[in-house]
Write an enzyme that holds these catalytic residues in place. Structure first.
Site, PDB file in Angstrom:
ATOM      1  N   HIS A   7       4.717   0.032   0.149  1.00 57.69           N
ATOM      2  CA  HIS A   7       5.418  -0.676   1.221  1.00 57.69           C
ATOM      3  C   HIS A   7       4.500  -1.710   1.860  1.00 57.69           C
ATOM      4  O   HIS A   7       3.281  -1.685   1.689  1.00 57.69           O
ATOM      5  CB  HIS A   7       5.992   0.285   2.269  1.00 57.69           C
ATOM      6  CG  HIS A   7       4.970   1.124   2.966  1.00 57.69           C
ATOM      7  ND1 HIS A   7       4.416   2.259   2.414  1.00 57.69           N
ATOM      8  CD2 HIS A   7       4.394   1.003   4.199  1.00 57.69           C
ATOM      9  CE1 HIS A   7       3.565   2.807   3.256  1.00 57.69           C
ATOM     10  NE2 HIS A   7       3.521   2.055   4.341  1.00 57.69           N
TER      11      HIS A   7
ATOM     12  N   ASP B 194       0.482   5.282   1.720  1.00 58.10           N
ATOM     13  CA  ASP B 194      -0.321   5.986   2.709  1.00 58.10           C
ATOM     14  C   ASP B 194      -1.035   7.208   2.126  1.00 58.10           C
ATOM     15  O   ASP B 194      -0.463   7.950   1.317  1.00 58.10           O
ATOM     16  CB  ASP B 194       0.564   6.457   3.868  1.00 58.10           C
ATOM     17  CG  ASP B 194       1.188   5.292   4.630  1.00 58.10           C
ATOM     18  OD1 ASP B 194       0.584   4.202   4.636  1.00 58.10           O
ATOM     19  OD2 ASP B 194       2.272   5.479   5.215  1.00 58.10           O
TER      20      ASP B 194
ATOM     21  N   HIS C 219       0.833  -1.194   0.000  1.00 55.10           N
ATOM     22  CA  HIS C 219       0.000   0.000   0.000  1.00 55.10           C
ATOM     23  C   HIS C 219       0.874   1.253   0.000  1.00 55.10           C
ATOM     24  O   HIS C 219       2.085   1.198   0.195  1.00 55.10           O
ATOM     25  CB  HIS C 219      -0.934   0.020   1.211  1.00 55.10           C
ATOM     26  CG  HIS C 219      -0.230   0.168   2.529  1.00 55.10           C
ATOM     27  ND1 HIS C 219       0.468  -0.866   3.122  1.00 55.10           N
ATOM     28  CD2 HIS C 219      -0.092   1.234   3.363  1.00 55.10           C
ATOM     29  CE1 HIS C 219       0.984  -0.457   4.265  1.00 55.10           C
ATOM     30  NE2 HIS C 219       0.660   0.832   4.433  1.00 55.10           N
TER      31      HIS C 219
END
Length: 385
Positions: free
Chosen positions: A333, A188, A186
């Site tokens: 990440h 952020d 994903h």
């Protein structure tokens, strides 16, 4: 003690909760050394906004942003000459710097660090003596620190998010087969009007084995695509969703909905000027203008390119007191939960919001800009465009 200062945009939702879990010793010592007041409990817990409209209002206006890396000396001599050792962990992504304390960097070194992060995607510093307050100040230098309306914060330090799996497990149980939200690829805060730039995660306590974090390079993922396929996605837009869901105040009967923003599939980093693939399986929902089936085929292929090419990834083993600073504009990440929650882990995170994503068709790829293209990537009539 007076409550922590509250962001005006979310003050109506905030309700502190005293958590009773015992903090790891290293964490407790760090917080006390930094002067964090723990008398009202830890962490500071905003309650969840109920309605979608209220979340949109929190940061719904454009703001000026100037990238620190764009004004840095390209040689990065002030930063690199002060380090005792600089190690590139892989060819395409990840660098570790030794001999420097993040809290002591000059403004020139901070600018050069931003450029290094923009070039190498993620940079690591072990043995850091840094308080949550100092971490927040560094985050302010790189942009507007994100204050999430519903995640735990360090008391008195809004913008310093608490990353504490033991606490999260009290709300949503993790297991070997279902390890939790961070244990998937994903990026952020893609749902923000101006999404995340540099994130700084400092882990003061980590498991003795396991708990690694992986990052993958968006520059390299884009370069894995054929030049003709790049033409298909260049300039295309997608819908990006929030991790959390909320009710529509006007139609609560429709059930929970995500915050959604439209951003380019391929974006350009303002400090390097290089193109990067900007999708992630967790939060990129659909490509604008395509039927769902068409969009799914393309997005699933792009996710696979990003996630399955191990040569464009770095896997980092944490040690206590380590900081990782990465750029969400050019990475995805994934946090490994292989330690199974059997050992304490705790960290604090500051995420600096950056520019509104943009695409420039004339921008080069990373390897093109650095003169690293293989011969078979160069057509007979000239370089790859």
């Amino acid at each position: 003690m007076a409550p922590a200062p509250i962001d005006e945009s979310i003050k109506d939702y905030v309700a502190p909760i005293k958590d009773t879990l015992g903090l790891p010793d290293r964490t407790l010592n760090r917080l006390k050394k930094g002067g964090v007041d723990l008398s009202n409990g830890y962490p500071y817990r905003p309650s969840v906004p109920l309605y979608l409209q209220d979340v949109y209002k929190i940061r719904n206006e454009p703001r000026e942003y100037k990238d620190a890396g764009a004004r840095a000396d390209k040689s990065k001599s002030a930063l690199l000459s002060a380090a005792t050792k600089v190690t590139d962990l892989t060819t395409h992504i990840g660098t570790e710097i030794e001999g420097l304390q993040l809290k002591d960097l000059t403004d020139q070194q901070k600018d050069e660090l931003a450029l290094l992060i923009a070039e190498r995607s993620v940079v690591f510093f072990r043995n850091q003596d840094i308080s949550p307050q100092q971490q927040l100040e560094l985050g302010k230098y790189y942009g507007l620190p994100e204050v999430h309306p519903q995640v735990p914060q360090v008391p008195g330090e809004l913008g310093v998010t608490v990353i504490w799996p033991d606490l999260q497990a009290t709300e949503r149980k993790a297991s070997f087969r279902n390890p939790g939200g961070a244990s998937r690829w994903h990026t952020d805060l893609v749902h923000e009007l101006q999404p995340a730039g540099i994130t700084h995660l400092h882990n003061d306590e980590v498991p003795p084995s396991g708990g690694d974090t992986l990052w993958a390079s968006g520059y390299s993922a884009y370069e894995k695509l054929s030049p003709d396929f790049r033409k298909i996605i260049d300039g295309k837009y997608a819908v990006y969703q929030s991790a959390h869901q909320y009710l529509d105040r006007d139609h609560p009967e429709h059930g929970p909905k995500h915050v959604e923003r439209v951003h380019p599939l391929v974006r350009v980093h303002p400090a390097t000027g290089w193109k990067a693939l900007w999708v992630n399986r967790a939060m990129t929902d659909r490509i604008v203008g395509l039927d769902r089936a068409e969009s799914d085929v393309i997005l699933n292929y792009l996710y696979d390119v990003y996630e399955q090419n191990v040569d464009i990834q770095v896997r980092f083993k944490w040690t206590p007191g380590t900081s990782a600073l990465w750029d969400n504009r050019i990475t995805i990440h994934n946090a490994s939960w292989d330690y199974g929650g059997k050992h304490p882990r705790h960290g604090t995170r500051v995420t600096s919001l950056a520019e509104k994503p943009y695409f420039d068709p004339s921008a080069p790829t990373r390897r093109q800009a650095l003169g690293l293209l293989d011969k078979d990537e160069l057509p007979e009539d000239g370089p790859v465009q």
